[in-house]
Design a protein around this motif. Structure first.
Motif, short mmCIF file in Angstrom:
data_model
loop_
_atom_site.label_atom_id
_atom_site.label_comp_id
_atom_site.label_asym_id
_atom_site.label_seq_id
_atom_site.Cartn_x
_atom_site.Cartn_y
_atom_site.Cartn_z
N ILE A 54 -3.97 51.16 9.60
CA ILE A 54 -4.44 51.27 10.98
C ILE A 54 -4.66 49.87 11.51
CG2 ILE A 54 -5.51 53.53 10.66
CD1 ILE A 54 -8.19 52.11 10.39
N GLY A 55 -4.67 49.73 12.81
CA GLY A 55 -4.88 48.42 13.40
C GLY A 55 -3.72 48.01 14.29
N VAL A 56 -3.43 46.73 14.33
CA VAL A 56 -2.41 46.17 15.21
C VAL A 56 -1.05 46.21 14.52
CG1 VAL A 56 -1.69 44.12 16.49
CG2 VAL A 56 -4.14 44.67 16.27
N PRO A 57 -0.01 46.81 15.13
CA PRO A 57 1.32 46.86 14.51
C PRO A 57 1.87 45.48 14.22
CG PRO A 57 1.20 48.38 16.35
CD PRO A 57 -0.04 47.53 16.42
N LEU A 58 2.49 45.35 13.06
CA LEU A 58 3.12 44.09 12.63
C LEU A 58 4.62 44.26 12.77
CD1 LEU A 58 2.01 41.96 9.64
CD2 LEU A 58 4.42 42.51 9.89
N ILE A 59 5.24 43.42 13.60
CA ILE A 59 6.64 43.60 13.99
C ILE A 59 7.57 42.71 13.18
CG2 ILE A 59 8.26 43.55 15.91
CD1 ILE A 59 5.97 45.70 15.98
N TRP A 63 0.58 42.90 20.00
CA TRP A 63 1.06 43.22 18.66
C TRP A 63 1.28 41.92 17.89
CZ3 TRP A 63 4.96 47.92 18.90
CH2 TRP A 63 4.29 49.02 19.43
N PHE A 64 1.57 42.02 16.59
CA PHE A 64 1.55 40.85 15.72
C PHE A 64 2.94 40.60 15.14
CE2 PHE A 64 0.03 38.35 12.05
CZ PHE A 64 -0.93 37.56 12.68
N LEU A 65 3.32 39.33 15.05
CA LEU A 65 4.62 38.93 14.53
C LEU A 65 4.63 38.97 13.01
CD1 LEU A 65 7.47 37.76 15.22
CD2 LEU A 65 6.43 35.49 15.00
N GLY A 66 5.60 39.70 12.42
CA GLY A 66 5.72 39.78 10.97
C GLY A 66 6.53 38.63 10.40
N SER A 67 6.50 38.52 9.08
CA SER A 67 7.16 37.39 8.41
C SER A 67 8.67 37.42 8.58
CB SER A 67 6.80 37.37 6.93
OG SER A 67 7.24 38.57 6.31
N ASP A 68 9.25 38.60 8.77
CA ASP A 68 10.70 38.71 8.93
C ASP A 68 11.11 38.78 10.40
OD1 ASP A 68 11.30 38.54 6.28
OD2 ASP A 68 11.26 40.69 5.94
N GLY A 69 10.25 38.25 11.27
CA GLY A 69 10.57 38.16 12.69
C GLY A 69 10.46 36.72 13.17
N ILE A 70 11.17 36.42 14.23
CA ILE A 70 11.06 35.11 14.91
C ILE A 70 10.80 35.39 16.38
CG2 ILE A 70 12.19 32.94 15.47
CD1 ILE A 70 13.90 33.20 13.02
N ARG A 71 9.81 34.70 16.91
CA ARG A 71 9.45 34.91 18.32
C ARG A 71 9.95 33.76 19.17
NH1 ARG A 71 3.44 34.21 19.12
NH2 ARG A 71 4.05 32.03 19.13
N ASN A 84 -7.47 37.69 15.11
CA ASN A 84 -8.36 36.62 15.59
C ASN A 84 -8.19 35.35 14.75
OD1 ASN A 84 -9.41 38.26 17.61
ND2 ASN A 84 -11.06 39.03 16.30
N ARG A 85 -7.91 35.52 13.47
CA ARG A 85 -7.74 34.35 12.59
C ARG A 85 -6.42 33.65 12.82
NH1 ARG A 85 -5.58 33.77 7.41
NH2 ARG A 85 -5.34 36.01 7.09
N LEU A 86 -5.40 34.41 13.23
CA LEU A 86 -4.05 33.84 13.39
C LEU A 86 -3.51 34.13 14.80
CD1 LEU A 86 -2.63 35.09 9.96
CD2 LEU A 86 -3.36 32.75 10.50
N PRO A 87 -4.16 33.63 15.84
CA PRO A 87 -3.75 33.96 17.21
C PRO A 87 -2.37 33.45 17.58
CG PRO A 87 -5.36 32.18 17.21
CD PRO A 87 -5.31 32.70 15.82
N GLU A 88 -1.86 32.45 16.85
CA GLU A 88 -0.56 31.89 17.18
C GLU A 88 0.59 32.86 16.90
OE1 GLU A 88 -1.62 30.10 13.05
OE2 GLU A 88 -2.63 30.95 14.83
N TYR A 89 0.29 33.96 16.17
CA TYR A 89 1.33 34.94 15.86
C TYR A 89 1.21 36.20 16.72
CZ TYR A 89 2.02 31.99 11.79
OH TYR A 89 2.27 30.91 10.96
N VAL A 90 0.33 36.20 17.68
CA VAL A 90 0.17 37.35 18.56
C VAL A 90 1.30 37.37 19.59
CG1 VAL A 90 -1.31 38.44 20.29
CG2 VAL A 90 -2.33 37.40 18.25
N ARG A 148 0.36 47.31 9.45
CA ARG A 148 -0.55 46.87 10.50
C ARG A 148 -1.54 45.86 9.94
NH1 ARG A 148 -0.49 50.74 14.97
NH2 ARG A 148 1.20 52.20 14.57
N VAL A 149 -2.19 45.17 10.84
CA VAL A 149 -3.21 44.20 10.43
C VAL A 149 -4.48 44.46 11.24
CG1 VAL A 149 -1.60 42.41 9.68
CG2 VAL A 149 -2.32 42.50 12.07
N SER A 150 -5.59 44.04 10.70
CA SER A 150 -6.87 44.28 11.35
C SER A 150 -7.09 43.30 12.50
CB SER A 150 -8.00 44.11 10.34
OG SER A 150 -8.09 42.76 9.93
#
Length: 465
Positions: free
Chosen positions: A38-43, A101-109, A68-74, A61-63
């Motif tokens: 549960i939480g914020v989807p990780l894309i 939503w949150f950027l996953g390790s296998d994504g590039i924004r 809040n700890r990693l805002p640069e990936y939002v 998902r991530v909490s």
């Protein structure tokens, strides 16, 4: 093309006007133990499609604490995300609903500069030219990969901002109509599934009859109320023809349950093996080392893979590859007729669709061909397989390894009395036909959009200011 239109690269635009590219967090930054249900989807790769981002039940998902700890990936509305591995030509823009939503390790924004309309850029990146360029320049030998350097070098056409917005608006209006049709189809399918679940999974009319008998009430009226969702007063106010039709349907349900090898079911119903009710077949793949058996874009017959099933709706219309007539003949590939139910049973288990015309499939897909005198219908079987618990087919820790063609042929299919199945099919057939018609419209709108895209990008079709 107007003199105001220029060509550039994504990297040059960012250097000149701002914006930036960001790769998703790796294990040292975001650990697997921080993923939640549960939480914020990780894309990541699994959520990024061709022009669409979609979370699903397996999306990690991530909490909020991680966010809040990693805002640069939002992710923010207007960002464009790329699949970093595998199908590297997949990219899509973040919508308003996906903001945060949150950027996953296998994504590039990619966060475009303000001088570029995000929707316009997202459409351009989905053009055939851009996708081919990305595939050709991706790195990696065993699996294609993207990095920031490759994205930097992607060539793009840059019209004036008003032209970008006009192009995005034209294409967006078509996508808007597609999304409306998709939404209606999801609602229609949910309606059919709700009826099927009530009748053939939860056995609501049967249980209503049993409860009514125990309470000294009329079991037929009880079943009629459950089937129609109406009160007793509303039943009395129904036109006589509708009332009698509803009563006839309710009369088809038993008023008792009995034990079976798979638990309690309505009295008189039974389970039958799939190959006793249908002609079960398995697809085939010609040798991949001989690519001349395959074609893209058009060919003799659509060759369906699990990936294609995931991209379709109820009716299987699209395929990314085709087989030649010589391949079908030489390798004795089974041709699946129209309105045959398909089921994926390897690797990804449980994707179900109904064929829309003749086609062929790979060996990970089973076909349930209905005979002319079959007691079940394509609609009944489709909805049954959509709700089936596939974990019951395997006895090993990995269901993907446990299920094989023999298991599929022996799958237990619940068989109600034929009159009730016929009645159910009659009830849901208009729903399925409406879904099919809307899928046809979706395909036509998509083809129009894909035809317009290169002409708008080249300036062949002028856009107004």
């Amino acid at each position: 093309m107007s003199d105001e239109w220029t060509t550039s690269t994504i990297g040059a635009l960012i250097a000149a006007a701002g914006g930036h590219i960001k790769t998703g967090p790796f294990g040292t930054t975001l650990k697997a133990k921080e993923y939640t249900k549960i939480g914020v989807p990780l894309i990541s790769v699994g959520e990024i499609g061709y022009g669409k981002i979609q979370a699903h039940e397996k999306t990690p998902r991530v909490s909020p604490e991680v966010v809040n700890r990693l805002p640069e990936y939002v992710l923010r509305t207007g960002d464009i995300v790329f699949a970093r591995k595998g199908a590297v030509d997949r990219s899509a823009m973040v919508s308003q609903e996906q903001d945060g939503w949150f950027l996953g390790s296998d994504g590039i924004r990619l966060r475009p500069p303000e001088s570029i309309d995000s929707r316009f850029l997202a459409y351009q990146l989905q053009s055939d030219d851009s996708r081919r360029w990305i595939i050709q320049h991706a790195t990696g030998t065993t699996m294609a990969s993207l990095n920031q350097g490759v994205i930097d070098r992607i060539p793009i056409v840059v019209p004036p901002l008003h032209a970008q917005r006009s192009i995005a608006s034209i294409l967006g209006s078509l996508d808007g109509k597609i999304e409306i049709d998709c939404s209606i189809n999801r609602t229609l399918e949910a309606m059919a599934q709700a009826i099927f679940k009530s009748w053939f999974i939860d056995f609501d009319p049967v249980k209503a009859k049993i409860a009514a008998i125990e309470q000294g009430q009329d079991p037929l009226r009880a079943a009629m109320r459950v089937i129609s969702g109406k009160t007793g007063t509303e039943l009395d106010q129904m036109p006589r023809a509708h009332h009698d039709e509803l009563a006839a349907i309710a009369a088809l349900f038993p008023d008792a349950m009995e034990e079976s090898e798979l638990g309690e079911i309505p009295r008189g119903w039974s389970f039958r093996a799939a190959d006793l009710l249908t002609e079960v077949g398995i697809g085939k793949t010609p040798p991949r080392k001989e690519p001349h058996w395959f074609t893209e874009g058009e060919g003799y017959l659509r060759w369906v893979s699990i990936k294609d099933m995931g991209a379709s709706g109820v009716f299987q219309q699209r395929s990314s590859e085709f087989l030649t007539s010589e391949a079908v003949s030489r390798f004795n590939v089974r041709v699946v007729p129209d309105r045959t139910v398909l089921l994926s049973f390897k690797l990804t288990i449980g994707r179900v669709s109904i064929t829309d015309g003749p086609m062929v499939t790979n060996e990970a897909i089973a076909h349930f061909k209905l005979l002319e005198d079959s007691v079940i219908s394509a609609e009944y079987l489709y909805l049954y397989l959509k709700g089936f618990d596939y974990s019951m087919l395997g006895s090993t820790s990995s269901i993907a390894d446990a299920v094989n063609s023999k298991t599929i042929r022996e799958m237990p299919i619940l068989l109600a009395n034929s009159d009730l199945i016929d009645c159910f099919t009659t009830s849901v057939t208009p729903i399925f036909e409406e879904v099919r018609n809307r899928q046809d419209e979706i395909a036509a709108l998509g083809a129009t959009r894909d035809t317009l895209l290169p002409k708008l990008l080249s300036g062949e079709i002028e856009v107004s200011e």
